[in-house]
Design a protein around this motif. Structure first.
Motif, PDB file in Angstrom:
ATOM      1  N   VAL A  77      11.572 -59.753   4.891  1.00 44.82           N
ATOM      2  CA  VAL A  77      10.438 -60.191   4.070  1.00 44.82           C
ATOM      3  C   VAL A  77      10.537 -59.585   2.668  1.00 44.82           C
ATOM      4  CG1 VAL A  77       7.929 -60.021   3.807  1.00 44.82           C
ATOM      5  CG2 VAL A  77       8.919 -60.661   6.006  1.00 44.82           C
ATOM      6  N   ILE A  78      10.881 -58.306   2.598  1.00 40.12           N
ATOM      7  CA  ILE A  78      11.056 -57.669   1.287  1.00 40.12           C
ATOM      8  C   ILE A  78      12.181 -58.358   0.519  1.00 40.12           C
ATOM      9  CG2 ILE A  78      11.763 -55.532   0.124  1.00 40.12           C
ATOM     10  CD1 ILE A  78      10.289 -54.020   2.383  1.00 40.12           C
ATOM     11  N   GLY A  79      13.273 -58.697   1.217  1.00 35.76           N
ATOM     12  CA  GLY A  79      14.385 -59.397   0.570  1.00 35.76           C
ATOM     13  C   GLY A  79      13.962 -60.747   0.015  1.00 35.76           C
ATOM     14  N   ILE A  80      13.145 -61.467   0.750  1.00 38.70           N
ATOM     15  CA  ILE A  80      12.661 -62.772   0.270  1.00 38.70           C
ATOM     16  C   ILE A  80      11.795 -62.582  -0.963  1.00 38.70           C
ATOM     17  CG2 ILE A  80      11.133 -64.714   0.846  1.00 38.70           C
ATOM     18  CD1 ILE A  80      12.192 -64.408   3.771  1.00 38.70           C
ATOM     19  N   LEU A  81      10.890 -61.617  -0.903  1.00 35.52           N
ATOM     20  CA  LEU A  81      10.027 -61.359  -2.063  1.00 35.52           C
ATOM     21  C   LEU A  81      10.833 -60.926  -3.286  1.00 35.52           C
ATOM     22  CD1 LEU A  81       7.049 -59.500  -0.348  1.00 35.52           C
ATOM     23  CD2 LEU A  81       7.059 -61.813  -1.284  1.00 35.52           C
ATOM     24  N   VAL A  82      11.782 -60.033  -3.097  1.00 34.82           N
ATOM     25  CA  VAL A  82      12.620 -59.574  -4.213  1.00 34.82           C
ATOM     26  C   VAL A  82      13.396 -60.738  -4.803  1.00 34.82           C
ATOM     27  CG1 VAL A  82      14.678 -58.187  -4.768  1.00 34.82           C
ATOM     28  CG2 VAL A  82      12.803 -57.171  -3.490  1.00 34.82           C
ATOM     29  N   SER A  83      13.971 -61.583  -3.955  1.00 38.01           N
ATOM     30  CA  SER A  83      14.774 -62.699  -4.472  1.00 38.01           C
ATOM     31  C   SER A  83      13.912 -63.707  -5.227  1.00 38.01           C
ATOM     32  CB  SER A  83      15.547 -63.382  -3.344  1.00 38.01           C
ATOM     33  OG  SER A  83      14.663 -63.995  -2.434  1.00 38.01           O
ATOM     34  N   VAL A  84      12.721 -63.991  -4.732  1.00 41.29           N
ATOM     35  CA  VAL A  84      11.843 -64.951  -5.416  1.00 41.29           C
ATOM     36  C   VAL A  84      11.372 -64.386  -6.757  1.00 41.29           C
ATOM     37  CG1 VAL A  84       9.573 -66.069  -5.284  1.00 41.29           C
ATOM     38  CG2 VAL A  84      11.125 -66.160  -3.338  1.00 41.29           C
ATOM     39  N   ILE A  85      10.921 -63.140  -6.749  1.00 38.03           N
ATOM     40  CA  ILE A  85      10.413 -62.544  -7.985  1.00 38.03           C
ATOM     41  C   ILE A  85      11.525 -62.359  -9.009  1.00 38.03           C
ATOM     42  CG2 ILE A  85       9.411 -60.419  -8.952  1.00 38.03           C
ATOM     43  CD1 ILE A  85       7.795 -60.224  -6.295  1.00 38.03           C
ATOM     44  N   ALA A  86      12.669 -61.845  -8.579  1.00 41.46           N
ATOM     45  CA  ALA A  86      13.778 -61.622  -9.524  1.00 41.46           C
ATOM     46  C   ALA A  86      14.319 -62.941 -10.064  1.00 41.46           C
ATOM     47  CB  ALA A  86      14.885 -60.831  -8.843  1.00 41.46           C
ATOM     48  N   THR A  87      14.403 -63.959  -9.217  1.00 40.61           N
ATOM     49  CA  THR A  87      14.884 -65.260  -9.681  1.00 40.61           C
ATOM     50  C   THR A  87      13.878 -65.884 -10.645  1.00 40.61           C
ATOM     51  OG1 THR A  87      16.083 -65.556  -7.612  1.00 40.61           O
ATOM     52  CG2 THR A  87      15.709 -67.520  -8.939  1.00 40.61           C
TER      53      THR A  87
END
Length: 174
Positions: A77-87
C-alpha cells in the motif's frame, strides 16, 4: 499405619502429595514417593502443560506468519501511494511526456518502499553514526533512495514469495 494399596502390609513411607501410607513396593514405584492416583494426576498435569506449551508455540508461529503477510500488504500500500504521488509530482513538473514514461515512473517508485526496508534491515548490521552534518544526512538519504529503486525489485520478489509461503502455512495450520 497400613499401606493404602495393600492393607495387609505395614506402611514404610507416605505419599508426598496426599499423605497416604505406602509399603516398600509401592514407595519404590515413583520418585518422589507417591501413590498411583497422585502419580497419574501429576503425569496428566505434565501432559496438559506440554500440550499448552505446544499450542502456545503454534499460535505464536501462526501470529508471526500473519504479521509477515500484514507487513507485505502494508508495504505494498505504501508502494502504491509513493508511486502515485511521485508520478503525479513528476508529471506536474513536465518531466513525463508519454504513457511509457508514466508506466516506468509508477513501476520504479512502487518498489522504493521494499528496497528502503531491505536497506534499513541491512543497515542494522552496520549502524550509521547518529552524528553527522546536515549535508551528510541529505546525501545519505539520497543515496539510500537511489539504492532503494535498484534493490526494490528483488526485495519485492523475495517478500512476495515469503508471503505466499507464509499464507500456505497459515492455511495448513487451520
Amino acid at each position: 499405619m497400613k499401606c493404602f494399596n495393600h492393607t495387609e502390609r505395614e506402611a514404610v513411607a507416605t505419599c508426598q502429595k496426599c499423605g497416604k501410607g505406602l509399603c516398600r513396593e509401592c514407595a519404590e514405584k515413583y520418585t518422589p514417593c507417591m501413590c498411583d492416583p497422585c502419580a497419574a494426576h501429576v503425569q496428566q498435569n505434565k501432559q496438559e502443560q506440554a500440550q499448552n506449551r505446544e499450542n502456545q508455540r503454534k499460535e505464536k508461529y501462526r501470529t508471526a506468519l500473519v504479521d509477515t503477510r500484514g507487513e507485505f500488504i502494508k508495504t505494498t500500500v505504501i508502494g502504491i501511494l509513493v508511486s502515485v504521488i511521485a508520478t503525479w509530482w513528476t508529471a506536474n513538473n513536465g518531466n513525463l511526456s508519454n504513457f511509457g514514461d508514466y508506466a516506468n515512473a509508477i513501476v520504479a517508485w512502487f518498489f522504493v518502499p521494499f528496497g528502503w526496508k531491505f536497506l534499513t534491515y541491512l543497515q542494522s548490521f552496520f549502524p550509521v553514526s547518529l552524528f553527522g552534518t546536515f549535508w551528510f544526512w541529505i546525501i545519505y538519504i539520497a543515496v539510500k533512495a537511489v539504492l532503494s529503486v535498484i534493490v526494490g525489485i528483488p526485495a519485492f520478489i523475495y517478500q512476495l514469495v515469503k508471503t505466499v509461503l507464509a499464507q500456505r502455512k497459515i492455511n495448513k495450520l487451520k
